[in-house]
Motif scaffolding. Structure first.
Motif, PDB file in Angstrom:
ATOM      1  N   LYS A 152      41.891  39.540  70.343  1.00  6.76           N
ATOM      2  CA  LYS A 152      42.559  40.673  70.390  1.00  6.76           C
ATOM      3  C   LYS A 152      42.282  41.640  69.163  1.00  6.76           C
ATOM      4  O   LYS A 152      41.908  43.009  69.166  1.00  6.76           O
ATOM      5  CB  LYS A 152      43.862  40.502  70.758  1.00  6.76           C
ATOM      6  N   PHE A 153      42.481  41.067  68.087  1.00  6.86           N
ATOM      7  CA  PHE A 153      42.286  41.711  66.660  1.00  6.86           C
ATOM      8  C   PHE A 153      40.827  42.336  66.462  1.00  6.86           C
ATOM      9  O   PHE A 153      40.788  43.056  65.689  1.00  6.86           O
ATOM     10  CB  PHE A 153      43.218  41.102  65.645  1.00  6.86           C
ATOM     11  N   ASP A 155      38.931  43.286  68.710  1.00  6.90           N
ATOM     12  CA  ASP A 155      38.461  44.317  69.675  1.00  6.90           C
ATOM     13  C   ASP A 155      38.773  45.772  69.089  1.00  6.90           C
ATOM     14  O   ASP A 155      39.872  46.012  69.079  1.00  6.90           O
ATOM     15  CB  ASP A 155      39.063  44.038  71.006  1.00  6.90           C
ATOM     16  N   PRO A 156      37.801  46.447  68.886  1.00  9.68           N
ATOM     17  CA  PRO A 156      38.103  48.070  68.603  1.00  9.68           C
ATOM     18  C   PRO A 156      38.766  48.718  69.347  1.00  9.68           C
ATOM     19  O   PRO A 156      39.295  49.710  68.965  1.00  9.68           O
ATOM     20  CB  PRO A 156      36.884  48.371  67.940  1.00  9.68           C
ATOM     21  N   ALA A 158      41.019  47.606  71.577  1.00  9.79           N
ATOM     22  CA  ALA A 158      42.190  46.984  72.146  1.00  9.79           C
ATOM     23  C   ALA A 158      43.511  48.153  72.139  1.00  9.79           C
ATOM     24  O   ALA A 158      43.593  48.811  71.131  1.00  9.79           O
ATOM     25  CB  ALA A 158      42.738  46.099  71.184  1.00  9.79           C
ATOM     26  N   ARG A 161      45.998  49.298  68.739  1.00  8.78           N
ATOM     27  CA  ARG A 161      45.595  48.978  67.536  1.00  8.78           C
ATOM     28  C   ARG A 161      45.909  49.980  66.510  1.00  8.78           C
ATOM     29  O   ARG A 161      46.136  51.026  66.574  1.00  8.78           O
ATOM     30  CB  ARG A 161      43.976  48.871  67.602  1.00  8.78           C
ATOM     31  N   GLU A 174      40.479  49.652  57.247  1.00 11.99           N
ATOM     32  CA  GLU A 174      40.955  49.267  58.578  1.00 11.99           C
ATOM     33  C   GLU A 174      42.248  47.958  58.339  1.00 11.99           C
ATOM     34  O   GLU A 174      41.992  47.263  57.159  1.00 11.99           O
ATOM     35  CB  GLU A 174      39.686  48.439  59.115  1.00 11.99           C
TER      36      GLU A 174
END
Length: 424
Positions: A152-153, A155-156, A158, A161, A174
């Motif tokens: 999940k984390f 995945d840009p 998602a 975010r 980021e």
């Protein structure tokens, strides 16, 4: 699961051919216990909790806890029932090894073991085997969750975010492992951007045996490092989720009592408490050492992979005496549950009846006799007590049936509903 069931069907067909038409009863029993739909017919939540049965209040569950057995609807209870049906030691040994192999398959496929709570910490009031099965399920759940978090984390695209943090130099940094903005609306003091709550590692879980081993290690080494390691990991996760943060930011999030705002016009004008400003303060030293690392990339505080693997393999090396003692305790929970249900039917829920009181006394007698390393003579005494109780129930049921028949001329001398029952 469909593929697995197809393989099971193939195994059954092969067993028929190899045994000239007779299905291997051991393999069939194991597959029934571990059926993917196992437990669907049990009372909701009954695998790990005390539940009411009729007008009674789950004395079988109380007995199971008192003798360190297992929940009467759980996996071990079903194993104990099936083990009691086998006639030879070779069949029993094969049966247990097949059980272990099934547990091993679930572990390697990261699928929870049926008829065992999926993510509850081991219940220390039950036997070691039940605790180990619970621990394996906890490890499976944590490994699956860790993999899901990493996916999940990373995945840009998602949803939800966290936005990057733009520093004074204009460079965007980021946020990694950021779950959501902190509910109190806090902002980083220096960067003046939203503070985000980080994903942090979960606390360790222990069986009674693992807890004892951990306490012994602490006593021998005098170590108090576990708490410091937890704090360091949380600091690393906070830094990863909040680039450019400072120690005051972390303290405001993690320990608000150490952020003094008395006399200040706003929360951001506060200052660290006196203990946080002392020379050599542990929090300051740890925060200085902490590097930004999200929780799912940190060395685990609780190594679910290692603990789960060791626990699965320990099932294959359990001493036969320990195995049968724990299965006997699990079986007694099933036996008492059967007695409890039928007693409720026969007495119509009357707790003042002699039969109900005898059932309660039998449970107390069993609890008083059952100890670790119980002798064969005490086992026989417990079995005799339940045989006597079954005879009382059968007699009471027969009398109730005759009384009902006498009140209804011409109905015959049939048995009452529920009279045909078999104890486990």
């Amino acid at each position: 699961d469909r593929v697995r069931r197809a393989v099971a069907a193939g195994k059954t067909a092969l067993n028929k051919v190899m045994s000239k038409g007779q299905v291997d009863v051991v393999v069939a029993a194991v597959w029934e216990i571990f059926d993917p739909a196992a437990g669907e017919g049990d009372p909701k939540g009954a695998v790990g909790q005390e539940k009411s049965v009729g007008n009674l209040q789950g004395s079988a569950f109380r007995l199971a806890r008192e003798i360190n057995g297992a929940p009467p609807y759980g996996l071990l209870a079903h194993v104990a029932q099936r083990m009691a049906d086998l006639q030879t030691m070779s069949e029993m040994a094969k049966f247990w090894l097949e059980i272990v192999e099934e547990v091993r398959w679930h572990w390697r496929q990261r699928k929870p073991i049926p008829r065992v709570p999926e993510e509850a910490a081991p219940a220390l009031e039950f036997c070691a085997l039940h605790q180990q099965l619970m621990l394996i399920n906890v490890c499976i759940a944590r490994l699956n969750r860790k993999a899901a978090h990493r996916k999940k984390f990373s995945d840009p695209d998602a949803p939800g975010r966290a936005p990057p943090v733009v520093g004074e130099d204009g460079e965007a940094r980021e946020r990694v492992g950021a779950v959501c903005p902190v509910s109190r609306g806090l902002r980083l003091l220096e960067a003046d951007v939203e503070m985000w709550q980080p994903l942090t590692q979960e606390l360790p879980v222990f069986t009674e045996e693992l807890m004892r081993e951990n306490n012994e290690m602490v006593m021998k080494t005098g170590s108090v490092g576990a708490g410091c390691q937890q704090l360091l990991c949380d600091m690393q996760a906070f830094k990863a989720a909040n680039p450019g943060c400072s120690l005051p930011d972390f303290v405001r999030f993690y320990s608000p009592a150490d952020w003094v705002t008395k006399g200040c016009e706003s929360e951001t004008e506060g200052h660290l408490s006196s203990r946080m400003q002392e020379d050599g303060n542990m929090w300051a030293e740890l925060f200085e050492r902490a590097v930004p690392v999200p929780a799912y990339d940190q060395p685990p505080l609780f190594d679910a992979e290692h603990v789960g693997e060791e626990t699965v393999e320990s099932l294959a090396t359990i001493a036969p005496s320990d195995l049968f003692e724990q299965l006997f305790a699990a079986g007694m929970g099933v036996e008492h549950l059967s007695v409890e249900i039928v007693t409720d039917i026969v007495t119509e829920g009357d707790r003042s009846s002699a039969l109900y009181q005898t059932m309660v006394d039998t449970a107390k007698y069993t609890s008083a006799l059952f100890v670790r390393g119980i002798s064969p003579s005490k086992v026989e005494k417990i079995c005799d007590a339940y045989r006597s109780l079954e005879e009382m129930i059968a007699t009471s049921d027969e009398q109730a049936a005759l009384a009902a028949a006498a009140e209804q001329p011409g109905s015959g001398s049939g048995r009452s509903e529920g009279a045909e029952w078999t104890m486990v």
